[in-house]
Design an enzyme around this catalytic site. Sequence first.
Site, PDB file in Angstrom:
ATOM      1  N   ASP A 109     175.209  60.152 -67.390  1.00  0.00           N
ATOM      2  CA  ASP A 109     173.861  60.585 -67.032  1.00  0.00           C
ATOM      3  C   ASP A 109     174.000  62.098 -65.966  1.00  0.00           C
ATOM      4  OD1 ASP A 109     171.543  59.172 -68.352  1.00  0.00           O
ATOM      5  OD2 ASP A 109     172.730  57.531 -67.141  1.00  0.00           O
ATOM      6  N   GLU A 150     169.801  67.335 -61.329  1.00  0.00           N
ATOM      7  CA  GLU A 150     168.564  67.519 -60.207  1.00  0.00           C
ATOM      8  C   GLU A 150     168.703  65.955 -59.397  1.00  0.00           C
ATOM      9  OE1 GLU A 150     164.413  66.264 -61.163  1.00  0.00           O
ATOM     10  OE2 GLU A 150     164.299  68.337 -59.931  1.00  0.00           O
ATOM     11  N   ASP A 151     169.031  65.045 -59.862  1.00  0.00           N
ATOM     12  CA  ASP A 151     168.987  63.664 -59.138  1.00  0.00           C
ATOM     13  C   ASP A 151     169.846  63.502 -57.946  1.00  0.00           C
ATOM     14  OD1 ASP A 151     166.644  62.498 -60.448  1.00  0.00           O
ATOM     15  OD2 ASP A 151     168.149  62.073 -62.097  1.00  0.00           O
ATOM     16  N   ARG A 168     175.421  55.960 -62.045  1.00  0.00           N
ATOM     17  CA  ARG A 168     175.191  57.338 -61.645  1.00  0.00           C
ATOM     18  C   ARG A 168     175.696  57.588 -60.189  1.00  0.00           C
ATOM     19  NH1 ARG A 168     170.009  60.324 -63.175  1.00  0.00           N
ATOM     20  NH2 ARG A 168     171.813  61.713 -62.916  1.00  0.00           N
ATOM     21  N   ARG A 173     164.717  53.576 -58.070  1.00  0.00           N
ATOM     22  CA  ARG A 173     165.678  54.313 -57.663  1.00  0.00           C
ATOM     23  C   ARG A 173     165.924  54.617 -56.299  1.00  0.00           C
ATOM     24  NH1 ARG A 173     168.096  56.582 -62.546  1.00  0.00           N
ATOM     25  NH2 ARG A 173     167.568  55.090 -63.976  1.00  0.00           N
ATOM     26  N   HIS A 201     160.767  58.434 -62.243  1.00  0.00           N
ATOM     27  CA  HIS A 201     160.918  59.215 -60.979  1.00  0.00           C
ATOM     28  C   HIS A 201     159.273  59.921 -60.693  1.00  0.00           C
ATOM     29  CE1 HIS A 201     165.181  59.773 -61.963  1.00  0.00           C
ATOM     30  NE2 HIS A 201     165.056  59.196 -60.910  1.00  0.00           N
ATOM     31  N   CYS A 230     164.865  67.734 -64.462  1.00  0.00           N
ATOM     32  CA  CYS A 230     166.064  67.008 -64.343  1.00  0.00           C
ATOM     33  C   CYS A 230     167.491  67.525 -64.550  1.00  0.00           C
ATOM     34  CB  CYS A 230     166.128  65.678 -65.073  1.00  0.00           C
ATOM     35  SG  CYS A 230     164.544  64.892 -65.384  1.00  0.00           S
TER      36      CYS A 230
HETATM   37  C1  CIR Z   1     168.442  58.099 -65.777  1.00  0.00           C
HETATM   38  O1  CIR Z   1     167.880  56.885 -66.095  1.00  0.00           O
HETATM   39  O2  CIR Z   1     169.022  58.181 -64.565  1.00  0.00           O
HETATM   40  C2  CIR Z   1     168.714  59.192 -66.832  1.00  0.00           C
HETATM   41  N1  CIR Z   1     168.847  58.537 -68.054  1.00  0.00           N
HETATM   42  C3  CIR Z   1     167.524  60.044 -66.568  1.00  0.00           C
HETATM   43  C4  CIR Z   1     167.203  60.789 -65.252  1.00  0.00           C
HETATM   44  C5  CIR Z   1     166.207  61.761 -65.676  1.00  0.00           C
HETATM   45  N2  CIR Z   1     166.160  62.476 -63.965  1.00  0.00           N
HETATM   46  C6  CIR Z   1     165.037  62.778 -63.584  1.00  0.00           C
HETATM   47  O3  CIR Z   1     163.968  62.305 -63.848  1.00  0.00           O
HETATM   48  N3  CIR Z   1     165.160  63.449 -62.448  1.00  0.00           N
END
Ligand code: CIR
Length: 256
Positions: free
Chosen positions: A63, A68-69, A88, A134, A164, A251
């Site tokens: 991922d 962004e995360d 992650r 998260r 999110h 993201c």
């Molecule tokens: C996740 O579940 O972490 C990734 N498959 C998708 C993350 C999406 N990120 C976001 O909305 N900022």
Amino acid sequence: MERIFKKAIVRRPSSEMVNGISNANLGKPDFKIALEQHNSYIKSLEMCGLEVKVLPALTAFPDATFIEDVSLCTPECAIVTNPGASSRNGETAEMKTILAADFMAIEEITSPGTLDAGDVMMVGSHYYIGLSERTNDEGASQLIAILEKYRMSGSKVSLNEVLHLKTGLSYLEHNNLLVSGEFIDRQEFESFKKIEILPEEAYAANSLWINGTVLVPKGFPDTLTKIKEAGYKTIEVDVSEFRKLDGGLSCLSLRY
Ligand code: CIR
């Protein structure tokens, strides 16, 4: 005053992306198409005036393209997060070094606090922080303390229906808020001019304002029209393969 962005950081998807976390039920992404879409995404950022740094894929982290995360970039400091999904968590490893090239001050969210920056929406110097699967209360409190240290502010927002916070809403500057589902009638967003997303176009609630232009995911005509009618230039970007992993336009980059 609206923020002017000059740079972005993106991370190439790896072939391992097919094993990314997903609740979308849209099947596995096609890696080849994802790479093409990633290139177009980079071009769209460049069309908005951004200089884009492209980081190599991380095969150990399916991922990791959802960069962004793992960090929040504010005008005063960058904050490396502590992502809430265990698969992650290691994505943050090099982020301090990468961000040190452009930020004098770097802060960190630490355990037991967890935070994904997809849960953070910037409105001027105030940051709304979604409490999600998260991002926990401790992570949000740590972020608020960091923001206050740099004369910014933050507040917590509860959520139930989306991954999110920014899966369900996006700030388009000029007091305009793109809003869907559980956020439409929320008291904390009362004072915004709301652009409501139809339930069948919920994915387009994650659109992205950059320097006056709004990137909108391809295939959501009602949302596109509403954003145009609100007076914005728009660019449609096809991110269908990232949608299969619950990821949206915001993201895929860090902007600062
Ligand atoms: C996740 O579940 O972490 C990734 N498959 C998708 C993350 C999406 N990120 C976001 O909305 N900022």
